[in-house]
Design a protein around this motif. Structure first.
Motif: not given
Length: 361
Positions: A43-44, A47, A50, A52, A282
């Motif tokens: 998932h990182t 991120h 994206q 993030g 976040t």
């Protein structure tokens, strides 16, 4: 002299990833060139794509990796070409105040390779977590390489580089789960299910898995959960207390990282119990808890950085347990893919269809 390799690059915020030609230089002092054999899709990485994490595009993605050392730079003494290694994103410095106090797993001055990998036109790349392993070869600090038994599957070994280690460490290192404990894990993706497996390894008597997806709860049962709770259908705090004779769990691990799940973890633990936050929030998220409850319930509220792991200690240990058949790390590999498939793997991950897709090179 630079080598040309293929790598997966995130060119800009929210843009689809691209397979590009990457230039990788020879290792300088304290650096190592690693031929990547496998890298998990975490998932990182999504991120990063994206925007993030930060806006230092373009990113060379990938960080849950295992490979073989191809060359080392000047002054590298404990690493040699041919070594099979897992890459880690916290190369311990040995000199900061945490290291000097004998707590290197909290190292405050971890480091990466000094040289930058680039696109063919010379554009510098930002490697994800200082690794950048969705590539045939990558350049890292020598301290980011942890030697393990070369008979282990590269697809499995690489996962210890981030998510699986974070989950195991949240249970074993941060949560200090021990024999007979009751443990609840909120969020049963790759990190959460690794925490379930870690609690089982530690000898927990009750392991309660919480998620909104029945598929993930099935994975949790297969990895050692004794009870499962669907958070769409049940009040999480009440359900955990019911399983634990009305008291709450000794250790509750929040593998989601949202204010709502943290509050559930806080109230679902027993008096003097432990909450472990390993899910990553976040920047805009805030928490509102009555201070009297924080005081009155006692216990510990902990954050788990990378599972508070020490790679040179924990990676070889978990690989040895895997090779002995005591830890089922194969269960975390849902599929193997190529570099061309990373964008589609992100979509499957977002839909909750996989624990981990693993790129094989």
């Amino acid at each position: 002299m630079s080598q040309k390799v293929r790598g997966v690059v995130a060119p800009g915020k929210g843009a689809a990833v691209r397979l590009e030609t990457i230039l990788v230089g020879d290792p300088g002092p304290g650096e190592a060139l690693v031929r990547v054999r496998a890298c998990g899709v975490c998932h990182t990485d999504l991120h990063y794509r994206q925007g993030g994490i930060n806006d230092e595009f373009p990113f060379l993605l990938g960080h849950e990796a295992a490979g073989v050392v191809e060359a080392v730079g000047k002054d590298v003494r404990d690493l040699a070409p041919g070594d099979f290694v897992i890459l880690n994103w916290r190369a311990v410095c040995g000199k900061c105040r945490a290291c000097r106090r004998g707590r290197p797993w909290y190292c405050f001055d971890t480091h990466n390779a000094a040289q930058k990998m680039t696109l063919a036109d010379g554009t510098e790349l930002s490697p994800a977590l200082g690794i950048g392993a969705f590539a045939e070869k990558t350049l890292v600090a020598a301290g980011q390489c942890t030697k393990v038994d070369p008979t282990a599957s590269a697809a499995v070994a690489g996962l210890l580089g981030c998510g699986v280690m974070a989950g195991f460490g949240a249970a074993l290192n941060t949560g200090n789960v021990t024999r007979g404990d009751s443990v609840a894990v909120i969020g049963c993706g790759g990190v959460g299910n690794a925490a379930v497996a870690g609690a089982r390894l530690a000898g927990a008597a009750k392991i309660i898995a919480v998620d909104i997806d029945e598929r993930k709860l099935t994975w949790a049962r297969n990895l050692g959960a004794t009870h499962t709770i669907n958070a769409r259908q049940n009040d999480v705090v009440d359900a955990i207390r019911e399983v634990t004779d009305g008291f709450g769990a000794d250790v509750v691990i929040d593998a989601v990282g949202r204010p709502e799940t943290y509050e559930q973890a806080f109230y679902a633990r027993d008096l003097a119990g432990t909450v472990v936050l390993v899910g990553v929030p976040t920047p805009e998220m805030r928490l509102d808890l009555p201070l009297l409850d924080v005081f009155g319930r006692g216990g510990s509220l902990k954050s788990s950085w990378y599972g508070d792991c020490l790679p040179e200690r924990d990676f070889p240990m978990l690989i040895d347990l895997y090779l002995q058949g005591r830890v089922d790390l194969d269960a975390f590999v849902s599929e193997t893919i190529t570099l061309d498939d990373v964008e589609d793997a992100f979509a499957r991950m977002e839909r909750g269809e996989v624990l981990r897709s693993v790129v094989l090179l």
